[in-house]
Design a protein around this motif. Structure first.
Motif, PDB file in Angstrom:
ATOM      1  N   ASN A  31       0.814  -1.224   0.000  1.00  0.00           N
ATOM      2  CA  ASN A  31       0.000   0.000   0.000  1.00  0.00           C
ATOM      3  C   ASN A  31       0.839   1.263   0.000  1.00  0.00           C
ATOM      4  O   ASN A  31       0.312   2.349  -0.225  1.00  0.00           O
ATOM      5  N   GLY A  74      -4.070   7.850   3.565  1.00  0.00           N
ATOM      6  CA  GLY A  74      -5.332   7.366   4.127  1.00  0.00           C
ATOM      7  C   GLY A  74      -6.466   7.423   3.126  1.00  0.00           C
ATOM      8  O   GLY A  74      -7.295   6.508   3.060  1.00  0.00           O
ATOM      9  N   ASN A  77      -6.078   4.505   0.616  1.00  0.00           N
ATOM     10  CA  ASN A  77      -6.061   3.121   1.064  1.00  0.00           C
ATOM     11  C   ASN A  77      -7.154   2.714   2.044  1.00  0.00           C
ATOM     12  O   ASN A  77      -7.346   1.518   2.251  1.00  0.00           O
ATOM     13  N   TYR A  78      -7.835   3.653   2.652  1.00  0.00           N
ATOM     14  CA  TYR A  78      -8.798   3.304   3.693  1.00  0.00           C
ATOM     15  C   TYR A  78     -10.158   3.912   3.391  1.00  0.00           C
ATOM     16  O   TYR A  78     -10.275   5.120   3.180  1.00  0.00           O
ATOM     17  N   TRP A  81     -11.468   6.696   5.876  1.00  0.00           N
ATOM     18  CA  TRP A  81     -10.713   7.937   6.039  1.00  0.00           C
ATOM     19  C   TRP A  81     -11.589   9.140   5.736  1.00  0.00           C
ATOM     20  O   TRP A  81     -12.313   9.186   4.753  1.00  0.00           O
TER      21      TRP A  81
END
Length: 160
Positions: A31, A74, A77-78, A81
């Motif tokens: 990531n 963030g 990848n999330y 977030w």
């Protein structure tokens, strides 16, 4: 070691580590194969350099770059977030507060930016009598480049 050489050394160590991990194709760090990692590396290099030579300007810049790198990482990848412009005000406000903690300068901008950030982060649940704030925010979101131009002209004209 020369102070500038130390900063370059931190950058080389950071980028060397990044490219080594990428070359070895370690899935644990998959990531991190993106551009926000470069912001993180430069930001952390500024932080380490600033703390080792006790230069508050480097710490300030390092905190901003590291915060932006974490934020953009963030977002990429999330799913959870928080993606809102007020995060930038939060990052800059925290950077000013760290500067204030170390140098006793920057308290007012830090408090203003943190207040704006927290107010806008929690603006989703504002009471109905605060609906006027959405019009102000929409205006500011549309014309914020004009403020940058005005500040630039002011600095060119009056700050010599």
């Amino acid at each position: 070691m020369n102070k500038q050489h130390a900063f370059v050394a931190y950058l080389l160590i950071g980028f060397g580590t990044y490219f080594l991990i990428r070359q070895l194709d370690l899935q644990l760090f998959a990531n991190f194969y993106s551009w926000p990692t470069f912001l993180l590396i430069v930001g952390i290099a500024y932080l380490i350099h600033g703390y080792t030579i006790k230069n508050e300007d480097d710490i300030f810049i390092g905190f901003i770059l590291t915060g932006l790198g974490i934020h953009f990482h963030g977002i990429e990848n999330y799913d959870f977030w928080f993606d809102h412009w007020s995060i930038f005000a939060l990052i800059f406000g925290l950077a000013y507060m760290i500067r204030f903690w170390r140098t006793k300068k920057g308290f007012i901008p830090g408090v203003i930016l943190l207040t704006i950030a927290f107010f806008m982060i929690f603006s989703v649940s504002l009471p109905s009598w605060f609906t006027w704030i959405y019009g102000v925010v929409e205006f500011l979101e549309t014309f914020w480049p004009v403020a940058l131009i005005a500040i630039g002209l002011y600095l060119l004209k009056f700050k010599k």
